[in-house]
Design a protein around this motif. Structure first.
Motif, short mmCIF file in Angstrom:
data_model
loop_
_atom_site.label_atom_id
_atom_site.label_comp_id
_atom_site.label_asym_id
_atom_site.label_seq_id
_atom_site.Cartn_x
_atom_site.Cartn_y
_atom_site.Cartn_z
N PRO A 243 0.83 -1.21 0.00
CA PRO A 243 0.00 0.00 0.00
C PRO A 243 0.86 1.26 0.00
N VAL A 244 0.48 2.24 -0.79
CA VAL A 244 1.22 3.51 -0.88
C VAL A 244 0.22 4.67 -0.89
N PRO A 245 0.67 5.88 -0.53
CA PRO A 245 -0.23 7.05 -0.59
C PRO A 245 -0.56 7.43 -2.02
N GLU A 246 -1.60 8.20 -2.19
CA GLU A 246 -2.05 8.57 -3.54
C GLU A 246 -1.01 9.37 -4.29
N SER A 247 -0.10 10.05 -3.57
CA SER A 247 0.93 10.86 -4.22
C SER A 247 2.07 10.02 -4.81
N TYR A 248 2.08 8.72 -4.53
CA TYR A 248 3.14 7.85 -5.03
C TYR A 248 3.13 7.83 -6.55
N GLU A 249 4.31 7.97 -7.19
CA GLU A 249 4.40 8.10 -8.64
C GLU A 249 5.07 6.90 -9.31
N GLY A 250 5.44 5.89 -8.57
CA GLY A 250 6.07 4.73 -9.15
C GLY A 250 5.05 3.78 -9.77
N PRO A 251 5.49 2.63 -10.28
CA PRO A 251 4.57 1.66 -10.88
C PRO A 251 3.54 1.20 -9.85
N SER A 252 2.25 1.29 -10.21
CA SER A 252 1.21 1.01 -9.22
C SER A 252 -0.12 0.68 -9.90
N PHE A 253 -1.03 0.12 -9.12
CA PHE A 253 -2.43 -0.09 -9.48
C PHE A 253 -3.29 0.69 -8.50
N PHE A 254 -4.50 1.01 -8.91
CA PHE A 254 -5.44 1.66 -7.99
C PHE A 254 -6.75 0.90 -8.00
N GLY A 255 -7.46 0.98 -6.89
CA GLY A 255 -8.73 0.27 -6.80
C GLY A 255 -9.42 0.55 -5.48
N ARG A 256 -10.21 -0.41 -5.03
CA ARG A 256 -10.95 -0.27 -3.77
C ARG A 256 -10.82 -1.57 -2.98
N VAL A 257 -10.63 -1.43 -1.67
CA VAL A 257 -10.47 -2.58 -0.79
C VAL A 257 -11.82 -3.27 -0.62
N ARG A 258 -11.89 -4.53 -1.04
CA ARG A 258 -13.15 -5.27 -0.91
C ARG A 258 -13.24 -5.97 0.43
#
Length: 375
Positions: A243-258
């Motif tokens: 998990p990383v903060p929204e400001s993180y600029e490296g390789p990442s995915f975004f979504g919602r915790v189910r």
């Protein structure tokens, strides 16, 4: 007990295909112990030496010393029916070890025991075998046993060798998607992606709603780029995501915790990212008999085809793996992320997941490793 059906079996430099069991100097520990119920612990352990007509004084001494090492010296005069499962397995190991063979064969000796007893006996087996210096072939379906006990691991599926190497090699650089998933304590994240090389600046893995870039400086980039325009499978272990903060600029995915799961020593998060996960490709079953062998009339060929997956079904499964994300035929739609002992999210939170691209594993849709490991 059975004849060799194919190939050659060599034991200590000697061809042993037609060697009778008594001359092979091989000892076996079975899954259920297979003790003689009418003999005491002492009698079971001494039996191989008695058959070999060894000196009785030496037999008594060796049995007693080995029983102390196995922590069963207080049970020597009891029968197997009065022992616990762990004690019976210790007796079975003692009976195999007492004659000091050249080779041990262990067939899932701990599978019938509870978790605590498995851990205790696993350490004892490892210490005993290494102290004796005897080559041991240990069959298990338990990944922890394989990784902790082995000097080298061979992974078989339906009689076909999938991978072989040290525990670290097999775990960190699996040769196929099947091996990567099999040796994963948690569910392996396996996603479909299309390989692109936009203006030859970098290698892009296009998952549909998300993309990951692999720089040309990555030693695997060239091998992956050979599949430009084709679909591949990308494997990610849960501990390769964070998990990383929204400001993180490296390789990442975004979504919602189910959902979150508490495992005692850590939390696991299931994150919906809109990328359906694909099933692990099943390696082809080479035992399937060709339909021409019996002209379609049944017989042995028909029996084998009924017992094992037909080629037509395998082809359909591979076509399903090759579908584009979102086209159906996939199992779940969550990324599994390891959070440690302090969860950074709650169910329903928006989530950003950092991806360690150096730990990605890239496979063809049939499950063969593309960024081939070097052994």
């Amino acid at each position: 007990m059975e004849d060799v059906t194919e190939g050659e079996l060599w034991l200590d430099g000697e061809l042993a295909n037609h060697l009778p069991p008594r001359d092979r100097d091989v000892a076996m520990v079975f899954q259920n112990g297979a003790l003689y119920p009418h003999r005491t612990v002492r009698g079971n352990m001494a039996f191989p030496l008695e058959i070999a007509k060894a000196d009785p004084a030496m037999v008594r001494e060796r049995v007693f010393e080995l029983s102390k090492a196995l922590h069963i010296d207080e049970t020597l005069d009891r029968r197997p029916g009065t022992l616990s499962g762990g004690q019976r397995q210790r007796v079975a190991m003692g009976r195999a070890i007492v004659r000091q063979p050249k080779l041990f064969l262990m067939d899932e000796p701990l599978s019938n025991l509870d978790a605590g007893m498995r851990t205790e006996l696993r350490m004892e087996i490892s210490a005993l075998v290494r102290s004796l210096g005897v080559t041991t072939i240990y069959v298990t379906h338990d990944q922890v046993e394989a990784l902790t006990l082995a000097d080298r691991i061979a992974i078989l599926n339906k009689g076909v060798l999938q991978d072989v190497g040290t525990p670290a090699q097999i775990y960190n650089d699996p040769a196929t998607a099947f091996v990567a998933a099999f040796l994963n304590s948690q569910q392996l994240n396996l996603l479909a992606a299309t390989v692109r090389t936009p203006q030859n600046q970098f290698v892009l893995l296009d998952f549909g709603p998300h993309q990951l870039t692999i720089p040309w400086s990555d030693p695997r980039a060239y091998a992956i780029s050979q599949h430009t325009g084709s679909q591949v499978l990308v494997g990610m272990r849960p501990d390769g995501l964070a998990p990383v903060p929204e400001s993180y600029e490296g390789p990442s995915f975004f979504g919602r915790v189910r959902a979150l799961e508490y495992h005692g020593h850590e939390w696991m998060a299931y994150v919906e990212c809109g990328m359906p996960a694909v099933p692990v490709p099943e390696p082809p079953d080479r035992r399937v008999v060709d339909s021409d062998s019996d002209g379609g009339r049944g017989g042995l060929g028909g029996l084998v085809r009924r017992l094992f997956q037909p080629r037509e079904e395998q082809a359909q499964a591979q076509e399903q793996v090759g579908q584009h994300p979102g086209s159906g035929g996939h199992r779940r739609a969550d990324l599994i992320v390891r959070l440690g002992n302090r969860p950074a999210w709650r169910a329903g939170d928006a989530a950003k997941v950092a991806v360690d691209h150096t730990r990605l594993m890239i496979f063809t849709t049939e499950g063969t490793r593309i960024d081939k490991p070097h052994r």
